[in-house]
Design a protein around this motif. Structure first.
Motif, mmCIF file in Angstrom:
data_model
loop_
_atom_site.group_PDB
_atom_site.id
_atom_site.type_symbol
_atom_site.label_atom_id
_atom_site.label_comp_id
_atom_site.label_asym_id
_atom_site.label_seq_id
_atom_site.Cartn_x
_atom_site.Cartn_y
_atom_site.Cartn_z
ATOM 1 N N ARG A 175 0.816 -1.209 0.000
ATOM 2 C CA ARG A 175 0.000 0.000 0.000
ATOM 3 C C ARG A 175 0.855 1.268 0.000
ATOM 4 N NH1 ARG A 175 -5.682 0.298 2.681
ATOM 5 N NH2 ARG A 175 -6.113 -0.320 0.549
ATOM 6 N N ALA A 177 3.830 1.567 -1.217
ATOM 7 C CA ALA A 177 4.398 1.708 -2.561
ATOM 8 C C ALA A 177 3.347 2.280 -3.514
ATOM 9 C CB ALA A 177 4.907 0.363 -3.063
ATOM 10 N N GLN A 178 2.128 1.745 -3.403
ATOM 11 C CA GLN A 178 1.046 2.262 -4.253
ATOM 12 C C GLN A 178 0.823 3.748 -4.038
ATOM 13 O OE1 GLN A 178 -2.111 -0.335 -3.051
ATOM 14 N NE2 GLN A 178 -2.004 -1.549 -4.932
ATOM 15 N N SER A 179 0.923 4.169 -2.779
ATOM 16 C CA SER A 179 0.637 5.573 -2.489
ATOM 17 C C SER A 179 1.644 6.492 -3.172
ATOM 18 C CB SER A 179 0.624 5.821 -0.981
ATOM 19 O OG SER A 179 1.943 5.920 -0.489
ATOM 20 N N PHE A 180 2.808 5.942 -3.507
ATOM 21 C CA PHE A 180 3.774 6.754 -4.248
ATOM 22 C C PHE A 180 3.652 6.536 -5.755
ATOM 23 C CE2 PHE A 180 5.705 6.867 -0.057
ATOM 24 C CZ PHE A 180 5.977 8.226 0.036
ATOM 25 N N GLY A 181 2.591 5.835 -6.136
ATOM 26 C CA GLY A 181 2.333 5.682 -7.561
ATOM 27 C C GLY A 181 2.965 4.464 -8.186
ATOM 28 N N ALA A 182 3.458 3.514 -7.369
ATOM 29 C CA ALA A 182 4.055 2.310 -7.932
ATOM 30 C C ALA A 182 2.992 1.480 -8.646
ATOM 31 C CB ALA A 182 4.707 1.478 -6.829
ATOM 32 N N ALA A 186 6.408 -2.255 -10.696
ATOM 33 C CA ALA A 186 7.286 -1.660 -9.682
ATOM 34 C C ALA A 186 7.065 -2.343 -8.337
ATOM 35 C CB ALA A 186 7.024 -0.167 -9.566
ATOM 36 N N HIS A 190 10.168 -4.091 -6.595
ATOM 37 C CA HIS A 190 10.692 -3.379 -5.432
ATOM 38 C C HIS A 190 10.150 -3.874 -4.099
ATOM 39 C CE1 HIS A 190 12.979 -0.416 -7.648
ATOM 40 N NE2 HIS A 190 11.961 -0.287 -8.467
ATOM 41 N N LEU B 53 -7.402 7.361 2.461
ATOM 42 C CA LEU B 53 -7.123 6.533 1.282
ATOM 43 C C LEU B 53 -7.868 7.072 0.063
ATOM 44 C CD1 LEU B 53 -7.235 2.957 2.862
ATOM 45 C CD2 LEU B 53 -5.218 4.229 2.109
ATOM 46 N N LEU B 58 -6.447 5.668 -3.324
ATOM 47 C CA LEU B 58 -6.119 4.256 -3.103
ATOM 48 C C LEU B 58 -7.337 3.359 -2.889
ATOM 49 C CD1 LEU B 58 -2.927 4.561 -0.856
ATOM 50 C CD2 LEU B 58 -3.039 3.597 -3.150
ATOM 51 N N VAL B 59 -8.534 3.936 -2.863
ATOM 52 C CA VAL B 59 -9.736 3.091 -2.826
ATOM 53 C C VAL B 59 -10.701 3.570 -3.912
ATOM 54 C CG1 VAL B 59 -9.803 2.352 -0.418
ATOM 55 C CG2 VAL B 59 -10.729 4.587 -1.026
ATOM 56 N N PRO B 76 -3.782 6.702 -7.478
ATOM 57 C CA PRO B 76 -2.678 7.110 -6.610
ATOM 58 C C PRO B 76 -1.542 7.779 -7.395
ATOM 59 C CG PRO B 76 -2.560 4.764 -7.029
ATOM 60 C CD PRO B 76 -3.814 5.256 -7.693
ATOM 61 N N GLY B 77 -0.638 8.385 -6.667
ATOM 62 C CA GLY B 77 0.575 8.905 -7.282
ATOM 63 C C GLY B 77 0.450 10.311 -7.832
ATOM 64 N N ALA B 81 0.939 12.803 -0.893
ATOM 65 C CA ALA B 81 1.861 11.791 -0.385
ATOM 66 C C ALA B 81 1.376 11.385 0.987
ATOM 67 C CB ALA B 81 3.280 12.326 -0.308
ATOM 68 N N MET B 82 1.624 10.134 1.324
ATOM 69 C CA MET B 82 1.028 9.599 2.527
ATOM 70 C C MET B 82 2.074 9.132 3.531
ATOM 71 S SD MET B 82 -2.411 7.587 2.380
ATOM 72 C CE MET B 82 -3.334 7.122 3.818
ATOM 73 N N GLY B 102 10.440 6.708 -2.638
ATOM 74 C CA GLY B 102 9.330 7.569 -3.033
ATOM 75 C C GLY B 102 9.652 8.344 -4.302
ATOM 76 N N GLU B 104 11.893 7.568 -6.567
ATOM 77 C CA GLU B 104 12.000 6.655 -7.710
ATOM 78 C C GLU B 104 10.622 6.331 -8.261
ATOM 79 O OE1 GLU B 104 14.085 3.177 -6.332
ATOM 80 O OE2 GLU B 104 15.830 4.364 -5.732
ATOM 81 N N MET B 105 9.675 6.085 -7.367
ATOM 82 C CA MET B 105 8.331 5.735 -7.817
ATOM 83 C C MET B 105 7.662 6.917 -8.525
ATOM 84 S SD MET B 105 7.950 2.595 -7.114
ATOM 85 C CE MET B 105 9.709 2.396 -7.334
ATOM 86 N N ARG B 106 8.021 8.120 -8.098
ATOM 87 C CA ARG B 106 7.440 9.295 -8.758
ATOM 88 C C ARG B 106 8.251 9.737 -9.971
ATOM 89 N NH1 ARG B 106 3.619 12.219 -5.124
ATOM 90 N NH2 ARG B 106 2.501 10.397 -4.396
ATOM 91 N N ALA B 150 7.752 11.174 2.475
ATOM 92 C CA ALA B 150 6.574 11.817 1.896
ATOM 93 C C ALA B 150 6.902 13.231 1.415
ATOM 94 C CB ALA B 150 5.437 11.850 2.915
#
Ligand SMILES: Nc1ncnc2c1ncn2[C@@H]1O[C@H](COP(=O)(O)OP(=O)(O)O)[C@@H](O)[C@H]1O
Ligand SMILES: [Mg+2]
Lengths: 275, 264
Positions: A175, A177-182, A186, A190, B53, B58-59, B76-77, B81-82, B102, B104-106, B150
């Motif tokens: 979760r 990771a998802q929140s950062f857009g993974a 990814a 990761h 969320l 995220l939901v 998300p994304g 940021a959470m 964080g 890297e994911m962005r 975050a």
């Protein structure tokens, strides 16, 4: 505590006054294991010599040592060992190459799990050696059938543990990771893969044992070369000393490889260790 | 226009082991001003996490929408940021690695990733711990890493779900002060879930009280204490009044909860 030799197991307490033993270089646990092995060897050597047992059936450490030295001087011994090693390595590498990706699929897809879980479990529990006669009929009595049985032996522990490692990924990490857009990929690379590595390594460790067993039993069943073949020959010739040398070589190989994987496992798990 | 708008927001979940769904939050509407710090309190299970969320994308929503910066949140994304409660750091990555994660994911540009991550690690006071792994840190330090992770992605909105929930009272207080110090620098819009009333009042411009069954907003209280906040305000009349009001709102909920459990 009266037997305390220098450092005790926790490395802190010392028995007072045992000056001479204070510099004993081994840990307490190692010392005890070493002692028990020595006592065993001594008994094994002396009991047949005293006529209490027939050395023909038990052999003796000295006889085994001599046989070992002789065999090391025989080219044929290396030939047999080489055949077994090839069978093991080929089967094992194939198992690794197939079981890890399929395990990952198993751990990440519910559908795949629903389809594959029941047959996998059945095969995991049944020893693949059951298939030995069939594999021999299909693949002949030489290396191919042994490679196949090693493959089967090693395949299931690896696939099952890889799948479990991925499935048990911490949902909180997923979760986050998802929140950062993974995305799915990814998260897989990761979060799921690093999290599953210790579990995969454990599968590999279990597979080593099964793989070694498979080679030897496969060759014992029917073969023209390999350590198992040697066991067959020396067995019918009642050569206790040489049989034991073969047993020693096989278990030393399995032990060394298992220890190697265990090291790797500990390294992978180090981030989990409590300080 | 408000920075974050929740409009008639409902989120439903499937009940365990059945196909039946239930509403975790039921038609919530709430406006959050740009640059404000909003705390959400409420008994457990009233949908506080679900609200966050939803803001993070995220939901999936049963109805209504969440709008951030005039754009509906679809996944998300994006802007937010959470910061989660404990245990959301990757245990096999170092502090630096986690803060980098964080970024890297962005998909931040590679060359200044480490530099940027380190700057945020220093900001939360962990400059000497960049190479440590999470299991080598205290709970408070881990939450600093979570906050750094975050903030490093430079979000429009900072969502925090009981970030200090696993900490002891003393560490919690230190972390609250620290969070305010960091937050004062650029005053990102913040939504902060807690079950600690004092913490909520101390940190926030506005405290939202949620009730349960179904999850909804029961009360919204404005906190008119000047900034920067200081610990001596905890004894001020404003603080005490607000705290009493919040306690009463929450007590109602607890009372009804008790009736429910006793009735069963
Ligand atoms: N993924 C989920 N699946 C099913 N039910 C959930 C899920 N997440 C939360 N719930 C339920 O929804 C309600 C609200 O949960 P949550 O938003 O976590 O509340 P809070 O954060 O205020 O404690 C609770 O009854 C909880 O059990
Ligand atoms: Mg919650």
């Amino acid at each position: 505590m009266s037997l305390s030799l220098g450092k005790s197991a926790d490395g802190t307490r010392r028995a007072p006054g045992v000056r001479l033993l204070r510099r004993w270089p081994l840990r307490r646990s190692t010392t005890i294991s070493l002692l028990s092995v020595l006592i065993f060897l001594a008994l094994w050597q002396t009991v047949p010599a005293l006529g209490l047992m027939n050395a023909r059936y038990t052999s003796q450490p000295s006889a085994v040592a001599i046989a070992f030295a002789q065999m090391l001087g025989e080219a044929s011994f290396y030939g047999h060992a080489w055949v077994s090693l090839q069978e093991f390595v080929l089967g094992f590498v194939l198992a690794l190459a197939v079981a890890v990706p399929f395990g990952a699929l198993l751990g990440t897809s519910r559908q795949v799990r629903l389809i594959l879980d029941p047959p996998l479990m059945a095969l995991y529990i049944a020893p693949p050696l059951v298939l030995l006669p069939i594999l021999t009929i299909w693949l002949g009595i030489d290396m191919a059938s042994k490679v196949a049985v090693v493959f089967l032996g090693a395949f299931f522990p690896i696939i099952v543990n890889t799948g479990a490692g991925m499935r048990e990924a911490d949902p909180r990490l997923v979760r986050a990771a998802q929140s950062f857009g993974a995305g799915r990929l990814a998260i897989f690379t990761h979060v799921l893969v690093p999290g599953a590595l210790p579990s995969i390594a454990m599968g590999v460790r279990l597979a080593v044992g099964r793989g070694v067993l498979s080679v030897v039993v496969g060759e014992l069943f029917v073969s023209r070369a390999g350590i198992g073949h040697l066991l067959q020959i020396y067995g019918s010739a009642l050569r206790m000393d040489r049989l034991l040398v073969c047993a020693l070589v096989v278990s030393a190989f399995g032990y060394a490889l298992t220890q190697l994987v265990r090291r790797l496992e500990d390294g992978l798990r180090s981030w989990r260790a409590e300080p | 226009m408000s920075h974050i708008q929740f409009r008639d927001l409902s989120v439903s979940y499937r009940r365990p082991k059945s196909d039946e769904r239930f509403l975790a939050i039921d038609r919530i509407s709430l406006d959050i001003e740009r640059g404000s710090f909003v705390a959400v309190v409420g008994s457990s299970g009233c949908g506080k996490s679900t609200l966050l969320l939803a803001a993070a994308g995220l939901v999936s929503l049963a109805s209504g929408r969440v709008v951030i910066d005039a754009a509906p949140v679809t996944g998300p994304g994006g802007h937010a940021a959470m910061v989660f409660q404990d245990a959301s750091l990757l245990p096999w990555r170092s502090v630096l690695g986690n803060v980098r994660f964080g970024l890297e994911m962005r998909r931040w540009k590679r060359d200044d990733l480490t530099e940027r991550a380190l700057r945020h690690i220093r900001m939360v006071g962990l400059g000497d711990f960049a190479d440590y792994h999470p299991h080598q840190l205290s709970g408070g330090m881990r939450q600093r890493v979570n906050i750094a992770r975050a903030l490093a992605v430079d979000p429009e909105v900072l969502l925090m779900d009981e970030p200090f929930g696993a900490l002891d009272a003393q560490t919690r207080e230190v972390m609250g002060n620290e969070l305010l110090r960091i937050w004062e620098r650029d005053r990102k819009t913040a939504l902060f879930v807690t079950h600690d009333i004092e913490e909520a009042v101390f940190l926030a411009d506005k405290v939202v009280v949620m009730g349960r069954d179904p999850g909804r907003i029961k009360d919204v209280v404005q906190v008119d204490l000047p900034r920067p906040r200081s610990p001596d305000m905890l004894d001020s009349e404003t603080f005490v009044t607000i705290r009493r009001r919040l306690r009463e709102s929450l007590a109602e909920d607890m009372a009804s909860l008790r009736l429910v459990t006793e009735g069963v």
